[in-house]
Design a protein around this motif. Structure first.
Motif, short mmCIF file in Angstrom:
data_model
loop_
_atom_site.label_atom_id
_atom_site.label_comp_id
_atom_site.label_asym_id
_atom_site.label_seq_id
_atom_site.Cartn_x
_atom_site.Cartn_y
_atom_site.Cartn_z
N ALA A 132 0.76 -1.20 0.04
CA ALA A 132 -0.07 0.04 0.25
C ALA A 132 0.91 1.22 -0.15
N VAL A 133 1.82 1.25 1.03
CA VAL A 133 2.66 2.80 0.98
C VAL A 133 4.16 2.48 0.59
N GLY A 134 4.62 1.30 0.38
CA GLY A 134 6.04 1.34 0.15
C GLY A 134 6.92 0.97 1.55
N PHE A 135 8.07 0.40 1.28
CA PHE A 135 8.93 0.12 2.41
C PHE A 135 9.24 1.21 3.51
N GLN A 136 9.63 2.32 3.04
CA GLN A 136 10.07 3.37 3.81
C GLN A 136 8.87 4.03 4.57
N ALA A 137 7.83 4.49 3.79
CA ALA A 137 6.58 4.56 4.67
C ALA A 137 5.94 3.70 5.45
N ALA A 138 6.10 2.38 5.40
CA ALA A 138 5.71 1.48 6.17
C ALA A 138 6.57 1.36 7.54
N LEU A 139 7.72 1.61 7.57
CA LEU A 139 8.67 1.65 8.59
C LEU A 139 8.22 2.89 9.54
#
Length: 282
Positions: free
Chosen positions: A168-175
């Motif tokens: 949904a939001v990608g690796f960095q945003a998920a973190l």
């Protein structure tokens, strides 16, 4: 009943903190695995990404119990959550422009930090549940069974959450989202530690009461030693008794000569012998 309510509240606090941690920790594993698989990393490299994560967990397990005993269980929960947030933020700094070697090294180091956080939180949580249940072995068994079962369930939900966030939001945003979730949990824990009626304020009050009582105990011990010495002297020592008999009561022992020294008379005054001035024996 009040004590039981406090124990249940403590249990729910610890369980809620550990649920949030387990949820984000499971999501992190799936997030890292799927993201780097999508980037084309080999199975060996993917396995290597989690090597330090597990190794640092062993180290944290060895010292986690000692740290919880020395600094308190709730503080160790806070340290575990803060360490996990630091690991998430460190991973979010990973740049696609970095080389494969640097990316792997960076991620392995960040995973190592998360491994420490995982086992600090786990050790503190289990210690808190055992301390809360006390000597009630049946209650302890029920609480630990539910805690363990719910942990595994939350980890499974976390796996799904990791894949969903990556999609949904990608690796960095998920973190960032997971770090924010843990930050909220950490703030709630800090409120519990510092502002609740049975938090640090109560600990400080009890510490001050212990200091006052310790000072009073020292004073009473000193007084008791003095009284014991006087009693022992009265029972065993005759010199103190004789000295008091002479000075306070004017007594003289048998076959003992008493001398009274009369100061010289001033000129012009009559010299009248004082009673008892003569040498005598009793």
């Amino acid at each position: 009943m009040g004590a039981m309510t406090r124990d249940v509240r403590q249990y729910l606090l610890v369980t809620g903190n550990y649920w949030a941690f387990t949820l984000t920790d499971g999501a992190l594993r799936m997030l890292v695995l799927l993201h780097f698989y999508r980037l084309g990393y080999s199975p060996f490299t993917l396995a290597f990404l989690f090597l330090l994560y597990e190794a640092m967990g062993v180290v944290a397990n060895l010292v986690g119990g000692w740290l919880a005993t020395r600094y308190g269980i709730q503080r160790m929960l806070a340290v575990g959550l803060a360490t996990e947030i630091a690991g998430f933020l460190l991973m979010s700094a990973l740049s696609p422009s970095w080389s494969a070697a640097l990316s792997v090294a960076w991620l392995v180091a960040a995973q190592g930090i998360c491994g420490v956080a995982k086992d600090l939180t786990k050790t503190a949580s289990k210690s808190a549940i055992k301390a809360t249940a006390g000597s009630a072995s049946g209650q302890l068994f029920k609480w630990v069974a539910f805690f363990t079962g719910s942990k595994n369930a939350m980890k499974g939900v976390g796996f799904f959450l990791g894949g969903l966030l990556l999609q949904a939001v990608g690796f960095q945003a998920a973190l960032w989202i997971m770090a924010g979730l843990l930050a909220v949990v950490l703030m709630l824990l800090q409120y519990r530690i510092w502002a609740s009626p049975d938090g640090m304020r109560e600990v400080w009050r009890l510490e001050q009461a212990i200091e006052v009582q310790a000072a009073e105990n020292t004073r009473l011990q000193t007084r008791n030693r003095t009284l014991a010495a006087e009693v022992r002297d009265l029972k065993e020592g005759r010199k103190a008794i004789e000295e008091r008999a002479r000075t306070d009561l004017g007594m003289v022992k048998t076959n003992e000569t008493f001398f009274q020294v009369v100061p010289p008379a001033q000129p012009g005054t009559a010299t009248t012998p004082a009673p008892g001035a003569a040498t005598g024996q009793r």
